[in-house]
Design a protein around this motif. Sequence first.
Motif, PDB file in Angstrom:
ATOM      1  N   GLY A  64       6.509 -10.425   5.068  1.00  8.80           N
ATOM      2  CA  GLY A  64       7.236 -10.023   3.868  1.00  8.80           C
ATOM      3  C   GLY A  64       7.061  -8.557   3.540  1.00  8.80           C
ATOM      4  N   ASN A  65       7.795  -8.119   2.517  1.00 12.00           N
ATOM      5  CA  ASN A  65       7.725  -6.750   2.004  1.00 12.00           C
ATOM      6  C   ASN A  65       7.646  -6.802   0.489  1.00 12.00           C
ATOM      7  OD1 ASN A  65       9.839  -6.692   4.473  1.00 12.00           O
ATOM      8  ND2 ASN A  65       8.594  -4.840   4.510  1.00 12.00           N
ATOM      9  N   SER A  66       6.944  -5.838  -0.071  1.00  9.40           N
ATOM     10  CA  SER A  66       6.908  -5.723  -1.526  1.00  9.40           C
ATOM     11  C   SER A  66       7.024  -4.258  -1.917  1.00  9.40           C
ATOM     12  CB  SER A  66       5.618  -6.317  -2.099  1.00  9.40           C
ATOM     13  OG  SER A  66       4.488  -5.558  -1.689  1.00  9.40           O
ATOM     14  N   PHE A  67       7.599  -4.032  -3.079  1.00  7.83           N
ATOM     15  CA  PHE A  67       7.716  -2.675  -3.616  1.00  7.83           C
ATOM     16  C   PHE A  67       7.388  -2.725  -5.100  1.00  7.83           C
ATOM     17  CE2 PHE A  67       9.605   1.177  -5.254  1.00  7.83           C
ATOM     18  CZ  PHE A  67       9.360   2.100  -4.244  1.00  7.83           C
ATOM     19  N   THR A  68       6.469  -1.858  -5.500  1.00  4.22           N
ATOM     20  CA  THR A  68       6.045  -1.776  -6.898  1.00  4.22           C
ATOM     21  C   THR A  68       6.152  -0.334  -7.366  1.00  4.22           C
ATOM     22  OG1 THR A  68       4.420  -3.525  -6.495  1.00  4.22           O
ATOM     23  CG2 THR A  68       4.180  -2.261  -8.532  1.00  4.22           C
TER      24      THR A  68
END
Length: 218
Positions: A64-68
């Motif tokens: 997966g990928n996450s962006f914050t």
Amino acid sequence: MENQPAINQSGDNRLVVPYDKDRKNITFYDTFVDINGDVIKYDDIAVIQSAAMNNSFMYYIVFGNSFTYNFDFTTYDGVKHKFKRYGLSVYGIGIYKRIKKEFETVSPPFYGIVVRKVGERLIDRLANGATANICGLEITKDKITYVKNKKKTYVIDRSNFDRAVTNNSYAASFAEIYIRDEKKPVFRVSLNEPNARLIVPIVNTFFEFRVNEAAANT
């Protein structure tokens, strides 16, 4: 492919930036910003802190990928205003791409308007004799005092100042100050630290070499 949010430049000096699938707005005015009803006057801001993190992960067979990203403001009365967004996708399903694109639209006005306005106000105060303490730097209009690693004290003024720059690397971005005859920066701090984004424009305003000033002093 999702469309970029549309920015509305109003005729009354408002810049309206929609986010959250156009359900909410950030409106930038000349003297304040309205973050979906949270109104913050630029003159009231004592501390600005911002960060963005792009992350990829694999846990056993899950990828997966996450962006914050976040923009946090503390006013002189101690009130904290926090704006934080997070997007996660697993196997390409989720809101990771939307939040990342949202940041690319939302961040330029935050940096170009809010950070600039706060920096300009602080520059005016320094020009009138105030002292600013940012990330361990004690800054006046005539000199910068910095104690490195609690051991060596640097006093930087126009006689030894070389440059202040923003160094953008793949993993992080830093504010750096160099003095003459030193190859490495004598000061380096992550731009994620409180008020770190104010350092380079403020320092260069007072210490950057100017040909016309040098000629006047010869």
